[in-house]
Enzyme design. Structure first.
Site, short mmCIF file in Angstrom:
data_model
loop_
_atom_site.label_atom_id
_atom_site.label_comp_id
_atom_site.label_asym_id
_atom_site.label_seq_id
_atom_site.Cartn_x
_atom_site.Cartn_y
_atom_site.Cartn_z
CB CYS A 61 -0.91 -0.03 1.32
SG CYS A 61 -1.93 -1.46 1.48
CB CYS B 96 0.34 3.56 -4.61
SG CYS B 96 0.42 2.20 -5.85
CG HIS B 97 -2.05 4.77 -1.17
ND1 HIS B 97 -2.82 5.57 -1.87
CD2 HIS B 97 -2.49 3.39 -1.67
CE1 HIS B 97 -3.67 5.08 -2.53
NE2 HIS B 97 -3.21 3.89 -2.31
CB CYS C 41 -6.27 -0.71 -3.50
SG CYS C 41 -6.49 0.90 -3.76
CB CYS D 233 -32.59 1.97 10.54
SG CYS D 233 -32.13 0.71 9.40
CB CYS E 286 -34.14 1.74 17.02
SG CYS E 286 -34.98 0.13 17.48
CG HIS E 287 -30.32 3.38 15.58
ND1 HIS E 287 -29.71 3.21 16.57
CD2 HIS E 287 -30.85 2.20 14.79
CE1 HIS E 287 -29.60 1.88 16.63
NE2 HIS E 287 -30.04 1.21 15.68
NE ARG F 242 -24.52 -3.10 17.08
CZ ARG F 242 -25.60 -3.76 17.18
NH1 ARG F 242 -26.05 -4.94 16.32
NH2 ARG F 242 -26.53 -3.56 18.19
CB CYS G 237 -29.37 -3.94 13.12
SG CYS G 237 -28.44 -2.87 14.22
#
EC number: 2.8.5.2
Length: 261
Positions: free
Chosen positions: A76, A79-80, A114, A177, A180-181, A218, A222
């Site tokens: 990685c 290139c970065h 990548c 969703c 609840c949230h 996660r 849910c």
């Protein structure tokens, strides 16, 4: 009480799962990071880079960042360069549409692309330590940066799909969703406080899992919780929802790797 009138009683047969109820928070207040709802002990654990267990994956990710892989034998860093410079702020801008393919990418999909495009290496599976480590390492470089994703142009249909999913009732419990949230953030469900459901802390170390996990893990949990279909990690359904959650959490700081209960 009718389910349509009160969300908590809307759990109907599973209403007993709810603990002590707190007042519904104002609908027009800003979306808050997951840490807002955490105990002091968890906050201290997350803030301590020595004690935070998610930092083990960040450390592994730093090693993987410099490791040549694939037919090209490129790392990685080839290139970065230094991630603390070139990756700063990147996680705050994802998910984003890939200019070459027109697909919606989150960090995991960008890392894998990548690998396949530029390194000649195989893609890494979701929830493998290698992909979690690289994702956590990249996300960690943006800690404290404010979430700012683009939802116009080619991103618009993905955003709309995610918005629709956020507000659509699903599963045997017939919950969205948002119920609840959004409507009940700050209330208690079993031993947890319902959060605003933002993704700015992921990948996160979840005490229930005793390991680091992706946001899509996660989301799958849910889906299982409301007895709805679980999509594959990296699916278009969860990618579009991830984009909507990111836009909804605009200006919330990146916390990765967070600690969650």
């Amino acid at each position: 009480m009718q389910c349509s009138r009160f969300l908590v009683s809307g759990f109907c047969g599973v209403a007993g799962l709810m603990g002590v109820l707190l007042p519904v928070l104002a609908a027009d207040r800003p979306v808050r990071p997951g840490s807002f709802y955490m105990s002091k002990n968890l906050l201290a654990l997350q803030a301590d880079d020595i004690a935070n267990p998610g930092m083990l994956w960040v450390s592994d990710g730093e090693s993987l960042w410099r490791q040549p892989v694939g037919r090209a034998q490129k790392s990685c860093a080839s290139c970065h360069d230094a991630a603390d410079v070139t990756m700063k702020g990147v996680a705050a801008r994802y998910p984003a549409v890939d200019a070459e393919s027109g697909e919606l990418f989150n960090l995991e999909k960008r890392i894998n692309t990548c690998r396949t495009r530029h390194q000649g290496a195989a893609a890494l599976a979701y929830e493998t330590d290698e992909l979690l480590a690289l994702t956590a390492y990249v996300a960690h470089q943006s800690r404290g940066e404010r979430v700012k994703v683009h939802i116009d142009g080619p991103a618009a249909p993905f955003y709309e799909a995610g918005r629709k999913r956020f507000y659509t009732r699903v599963g045997q419990l017939n919950l969205s969703c948002a119920q609840c949230h959004e409507a009940n953030a700050g209330r208690r469900l079993r031993g947890d406080t319902i959060s605003d459901g933002v993704g700015s802390g992921w990948p996160a170390y979840r005490l229930e899992w005793q390991t680091l996990g992706s946001l899509h893990r996660r989301l799958r949990a849910c889906s299982l919780g409301v007895r709805a279909r679980q999509f594959d990690s990296g699916s278009p359904e969860y990618l579009s929802l991830e984009l909507y959650l990111a836009k909804r959490a605009e200006d919330v700081p990146v916390e990765a790797p967070a600690v969650r209960r």
